[in-house]
Design an enzyme around this catalytic site. Structure first.
Site, PDB file in Angstrom:
ATOM      1  CE  LYS A 132      37.026  39.197  35.191  1.00  0.00           C
ATOM      2  NZ  LYS A 132      37.970  38.184  35.680  1.00  0.00           N
ATOM      3  CB  VAL A 180      44.992  40.066  43.571  1.00  0.00           C
ATOM      4  CG1 VAL A 180      45.197  38.598  43.951  1.00  0.00           C
ATOM      5  CG2 VAL A 180      44.727  40.897  44.798  1.00  0.00           C
TER       6      VAL A 180
END
Length: 365
Positions: A132, A180
């Protein structure tokens, strides 16, 4: 080669996914055992249980400390040889809500680590960064980019045999807290639906074990100021959901064909693909066996650094490292990837709801 033998090592963020695995791998290394491993964290409860885990190992010591506390860092780094800086705020939406805290921890905290390490003559400091940080679209990514730049700047100001500072950057660590996989696992156990943000989404992925092994390797390779970018497998998130449903549904007496996959839309600031290296960085990057190494734009104010590596594959890199441009694992390859890394076991978390940033705000408006 004995790199860690007789070394005193400090790990910040000791209770986090990366920090805890770092400590585990360092202490279990019988061929290259460190003299001492010190873990710092501001999570008192998790630190208590981590301390209990290593009660029988006299080399392991744990302390409650916050990287925003400059003096505490100075004290704890006395006599330290190597620092792995893994403490950070990492959740995108929480950093968006509290940007001043993200700045204090992810930027000022990095500078505090740099200052304490420099003042104590620490040999090497490795900062764990994130995909990121490349072309950031949120506070968390921007703060991680600044952390990398602070590390590189600290190295450019190094004199003589001073501290070597470097960063390592990687993407999604599957199985880590908040990832996830435990969410999908729990959704499947409940019979679905499994929630995707977007079926076209791709991600770089690796296991916790692999991520930490490569962080440990990078401290041995570092010459100073680099950003090591870990080579990673690429997957489609939709394929991940499909494989997990096929593998896990029968375990919970569920019919895989009856578990629905639904799209809930991307989060604000979330990309459909991941970038681990920007086009600008390719101009000063080299390829190693397990990494790309992005060399500093400003090589050094007080000295020249010989950026030579034993595992050099190519001195030129032409393509940015972007998940959408890399070949993803095929379904069967992904299935093997998950099984070999034991990523289909106990999820470790009870959360089955995909966190949506607008939930609370919309309900309260």
């Amino acid at each position: 080669m004995h790199f860690f033998k007789n070394k005193r090592i400090l790990v910040t963020g000791a209770c986090g996914t990366i920090g805890a695995e770092l400590i585990f791998q360092l202490l279990r290394n019988e061929s290259d055992p460190p003299e001492e491993v010190i873990g710092l964290d501001n999570n008192e409860s998790r630190l208590f249980f981590l301390d209990e885990q290593y009660l029988s190992d006299p080399r392991a010591h744990f302390y409650v400390a916050d990287i925003q506390d400059k003096q505490e860092l100075r004290t704890k780094m006395r006599g330290i040889d190597i620092v792995f800086h893994a403490a950070a705020f990492k959740h995108v939406i929480l950093c968006e809500r509290s940007p001043e805290q993200a700045v204090s921890t992810n930027i000022r905290g990095v500078q505090n680590v740099i200052t304490a390490a420099s003042e104590n003559g620490v040999g090497r400091v490795i900062f764990t960064s994130s995909d990121k940080a490349v072309n950031p679209t949120n506070v968390m990514g921007t703060s991680k980019l600044m952390g990398e730049r602070l590390m590189t700047a600290a190295n450019s100001n190094r004199r003589g045999d001073g501290t070597i500072f470097a960063s390592t950057r990687f993407g999604n660590v599957l199985g880590s807290r908040g990832s996830v996989i435990p969410i999908f696992h729990n959704q499947i156990a409940k019979g679905g639906p499994v929630s995707l943000t977007d079926r076209a989404m791709t991600r770089f992925v690796m296991s916790i074990r692999d991520a930490v092994r490569l962080v440990i390797d990078s401290v041995k390779l570092a010459q100073g100021g680099e950003v090591f970018i870990t080579k990673m497998a690429v997957i489609r998130i939709a394929d991940l959901a499909r494989v997990m449903i096929e593998e896990l549904a029968p375990r919970y007496d569920r019919d895989p064909d009856k578990i629905e996959i639904v799209e809930i839309g991307t989060k604000p600031g979330e990309k459909l693909y991941e970038e681990l290296m920007s086009p600008e960085e390719t101009r000063r990057a080299v390829e190693l066996q397990d990494y790309f190494a992005v060399l500093p734009a400003f090589r050094g104010i007080y000295h020249d650094i010989d950026y030579s590596y034993p595992s050099l594959v190519s001195s030129k890199v032409s393509n940015p490292y972007v998940s959408a441009a890399e070949k993803p694992l095929a379904i069967d390859e992904l299935r093997v990837f998950l099984k070999e890394r034991n990523l289909l076991g106990d999820p470790g978390e009870a959360v089955a709801h995909r966190y949506w940033p607008g939930d609370k705000e919309e309900k309260s408006s």
